[in-house]
Design a protein around this motif. Structure first.
Motif, PDB file in Angstrom:
ATOM      1  N   ILE A   6     -18.094 -65.552 -22.529  1.00 14.88           N
ATOM      2  CA  ILE A   6     -16.876 -66.128 -21.955  1.00 14.88           C
ATOM      3  C   ILE A   6     -15.713 -65.179 -22.245  1.00 14.88           C
ATOM      4  CG2 ILE A   6     -15.359 -68.141 -21.911  1.00 14.88           C
ATOM      5  CD1 ILE A   6     -17.680 -69.769 -23.108  1.00 14.88           C
ATOM      6  N   PRO A   7     -15.341 -64.338 -21.286  1.00 17.28           N
ATOM      7  CA  PRO A   7     -14.270 -63.379 -21.564  1.00 17.28           C
ATOM      8  C   PRO A   7     -12.915 -64.033 -21.784  1.00 17.28           C
ATOM      9  CG  PRO A   7     -14.879 -63.334 -19.239  1.00 17.28           C
ATOM     10  CD  PRO A   7     -15.901 -64.182 -19.938  1.00 17.28           C
ATOM     11  N   ALA A   8     -12.229 -63.585 -22.824  1.00 17.88           N
ATOM     12  CA  ALA A   8     -10.829 -63.922 -23.028  1.00 17.88           C
ATOM     13  C   ALA A   8     -10.039 -62.940 -22.172  1.00 17.88           C
ATOM     14  CB  ALA A   8     -10.457 -63.790 -24.499  1.00 17.88           C
ATOM     15  N   LEU A   9      -9.704 -63.360 -20.970  1.00 17.01           N
ATOM     16  CA  LEU A   9      -9.203 -62.443 -19.949  1.00 17.01           C
ATOM     17  C   LEU A   9      -7.874 -61.790 -20.314  1.00 17.01           C
ATOM     18  CD1 LEU A   9      -9.819 -64.688 -16.804  1.00 17.01           C
ATOM     19  CD2 LEU A   9     -11.248 -62.781 -17.574  1.00 17.01           C
ATOM     20  N   VAL A  10      -7.774 -60.493 -20.056  1.00 17.82           N
ATOM     21  CA  VAL A  10      -6.467 -59.852 -20.101  1.00 17.82           C
ATOM     22  C   VAL A  10      -5.647 -60.359 -18.918  1.00 17.82           C
ATOM     23  CG1 VAL A  10      -7.412 -57.767 -21.184  1.00 17.82           C
ATOM     24  CG2 VAL A  10      -7.109 -57.852 -18.700  1.00 17.82           C
ATOM     25  N   THR A  11      -4.340 -60.271 -19.035  1.00 15.26           N
ATOM     26  CA  THR A  11      -3.439 -60.568 -17.922  1.00 15.26           C
ATOM     27  C   THR A  11      -2.910 -59.244 -17.392  1.00 15.26           C
ATOM     28  OG1 THR A  11      -2.756 -62.646 -18.967  1.00 15.26           O
ATOM     29  CG2 THR A  11      -1.369 -61.794 -17.192  1.00 15.26           C
ATOM     30  N   PRO A  12      -3.297 -58.852 -16.177  1.00 13.61           N
ATOM     31  CA  PRO A  12      -2.791 -57.583 -15.640  1.00 13.61           C
ATOM     32  C   PRO A  12      -1.333 -57.707 -15.199  1.00 13.61           C
ATOM     33  CG  PRO A  12      -4.194 -58.678 -14.015  1.00 13.61           C
ATOM     34  CD  PRO A  12      -4.255 -59.510 -15.262  1.00 13.61           C
ATOM     35  N   PHE A  13      -0.543 -56.728 -15.589  1.00  9.67           N
ATOM     36  CA  PHE A  13       0.862 -56.669 -15.194  1.00  9.67           C
ATOM     37  C   PHE A  13       1.118 -55.406 -14.381  1.00  9.67           C
ATOM     38  CE2 PHE A  13       1.126 -58.801 -19.460  1.00  9.67           C
ATOM     39  CZ  PHE A  13       1.495 -60.051 -19.004  1.00  9.67           C
ATOM     40  N   SER A  14       2.012 -55.521 -13.418  1.00 14.40           N
ATOM     41  CA  SER A  14       2.451 -54.361 -12.640  1.00 14.40           C
ATOM     42  C   SER A  14       3.935 -54.525 -12.354  1.00 14.40           C
ATOM     43  CB  SER A  14       1.670 -54.265 -11.323  1.00 14.40           C
ATOM     44  OG  SER A  14       2.091 -53.147 -10.566  1.00 14.40           O
ATOM     45  N   GLY A  15       4.718 -53.548 -12.801  1.00 13.11           N
ATOM     46  CA  GLY A  15       6.157 -53.635 -12.601  1.00 13.11           C
ATOM     47  C   GLY A  15       6.784 -54.816 -13.314  1.00 13.11           C
ATOM     48  N   GLY A  16       6.187 -55.208 -14.441  1.00 12.19           N
ATOM     49  CA  GLY A  16       6.746 -56.304 -15.217  1.00 12.19           C
ATOM     50  C   GLY A  16       6.317 -57.681 -14.769  1.00 12.19           C
ATOM     51  N   ARG A  17       5.508 -57.760 -13.721  1.00 18.18           N
ATOM     52  CA  ARG A  17       5.087 -59.054 -13.186  1.00 18.18           C
ATOM     53  C   ARG A  17       3.569 -59.177 -13.225  1.00 18.18           C
ATOM     54  NH1 ARG A  17       8.557 -60.330  -7.793  1.00 18.18           N
ATOM     55  NH2 ARG A  17       7.761 -62.403  -8.335  1.00 18.18           N
ATOM     56  N   VAL A  18       3.082 -60.412 -13.203  1.00 18.07           N
ATOM     57  CA  VAL A  18       1.638 -60.632 -13.156  1.00 18.07           C
ATOM     58  C   VAL A  18       1.095 -60.071 -11.843  1.00 18.07           C
ATOM     59  CG1 VAL A  18      -0.200 -62.358 -13.080  1.00 18.07           C
ATOM     60  CG2 VAL A  18       1.754 -62.682 -14.610  1.00 18.07           C
ATOM     61  N   ALA A  19       0.065 -59.229 -11.955  1.00 19.44           N
ATOM     62  CA  ALA A  19      -0.549 -58.616 -10.774  1.00 19.44           C
ATOM     63  C   ALA A  19      -1.622 -59.571 -10.246  1.00 19.44           C
ATOM     64  CB  ALA A  19      -1.137 -57.256 -11.124  1.00 19.44           C
ATOM     65  N   GLU A  20      -1.219 -60.465  -9.361  1.00 20.43           N
ATOM     66  CA  GLU A  20      -2.093 -61.557  -8.915  1.00 20.43           C
ATOM     67  C   GLU A  20      -3.351 -61.048  -8.224  1.00 20.43           C
ATOM     68  OE1 GLU A  20      -1.930 -65.356  -5.832  1.00 20.43           O
ATOM     69  OE2 GLU A  20      -0.075 -64.591  -6.718  1.00 20.43           O
ATOM     70  N   ASP A  21      -3.206 -60.083  -7.321  1.00 22.48           N
ATOM     71  CA  ASP A  21      -4.376 -59.571  -6.594  1.00 22.48           C
ATOM     72  C   ASP A  21      -5.378 -58.937  -7.561  1.00 22.48           C
ATOM     73  OD1 ASP A  21      -3.232 -60.445  -4.267  1.00 22.48           O
ATOM     74  OD2 ASP A  21      -2.571 -58.470  -3.588  1.00 22.48           O
TER      75      ASP A  21
END
Length: 291
Positions: A6-21
């Motif tokens: 069960i991965p403890a997911l990283v949260t990807p950020f781009s330009g200071g915002r959550v990178a939803e895609d």
């Protein structure tokens, strides 16, 4: 209920915002590689730096991308009981399957306070609760006796144990019963943890190596301990390398190596991985056959 990798997911950020895609594609990859569940908004997801709106959005994005194929266990615990209840209800509204509640940090509650905290959340929670015990980060440590007490609540169904004390697995199994789910919070100890009665791992390494981590967990479930040991040896340098700098900086760097273009951006007060950490990660990835 909950088991396996069960991965403890990283949260990807781009330009200071959550990178939803990027997050949606990441979830799809995790599931296609065999992950058995997903944990958004945990420690590895930099939850402490997320706004309330971002917190809800990350959970909702993961739920939407998962499409019910694996359970989503959302990190909703804080050092405030009321705030934890609010976040847990918000996670339920977003479609999460369970709430991961960390032992309250900073304010150092007593065992009586810990019991009252978790029972209040469980009473108010629409979701099953997974206790997250990580004394190295919270200072407070929920005792076996306190865990056994709160585990009688029908909503408190599992623990993510990151104490680093393998003896806890047997002690908690005897105190809480065989049906109480125990998940390791330490990749490097997952082999021994499962041998003693654990059923899975909320994993950092599975961000990078979901297929190998899934195969490892499956081998332990099936009692193929020789296969599990070989996979442990293959993965161990990665388990170590991902903590050569403040997590999740090395993990985000590793992801950029196995998934080119994955953003390494991390939020203050954390900074990107050091050069020595990157070298350790590269060596571990080569050892595991991932690059």
């Amino acid at each position: 209920m909950f088991f396996g990798s069960i991965p403890a997911l990283v949260t990807p950020f781009s330009g200071g915002r959550v990178a939803e895609d990027t997050l949606q594609a990441f979830v799809e990859w995790q599931i296609s590689e065999g992950s058995d569940g997903l944990v958004p908004c945990g420690t590895t997801g930099e939850v402490a730096t997320l706004t309330s709106d971002e917190h809800r959005h990350v959970i909702a994005t993961v739920v939407e991308a998962a499409k019910g194929r694996v359970p989503v266990i959302a990190g909703t615990g804080t050092y405030s009981t009321e705030h934890s209840i609010e976040r847990t209800r918000a996670a339920a509204d977003a479609g999460a399957d369970a709430a991961l509640i960390v032992v309250p940090y900073y304010n150092k509650p007593s065992q009586a306070g810990l019991a009252a905290h978790f029972l209040a959340i469980a009473d108010a929670s629409p979701l099953p609760v997974v206790v997250y015990n990580v004394p190295s980060r919270t200072v407070a440590d929920i005792s076996v006796e306190t865990l056994a007490h709160i585990a009688k609540h029908p909503k408190i169904v599992a623990i993510k144990d990151a104490t680093g004390n393998l003896g806890r697995v047997s002690a908690q199994r005897l105190a809480c019963g065989e049906d109480f789910v125990q998940l390791s919070g330490n990749d490097d100890m997952a082999l021994g943890f499962n041998a003693m009665g654990g059923v899975g791992c909320v994993s950092v390494s599975s961000n990078i190596a979901p297929k190998l981590c899934s195969e490892f967990q499956k081998a332990t479930r099936e009692g193929r301990w020789g296969d599990a040991l070989k996979l442990q040896d293959k993965l161990y340098p990665l388990h170590a390398a991902l903590f050569t700098d403040a997590s999740p900086a090395p993990t985000k760097y590793a992801l950029s190596r196995v998934r080119p273009g994955f953003p390494t951006e991390i939020r203050l007060p954390l900074v990107e991985a050091s050069e020595s950490s990157k070298q350790a990660v590269d060596a571990a990835l080569e050892h595991a056959g991932l690059i």
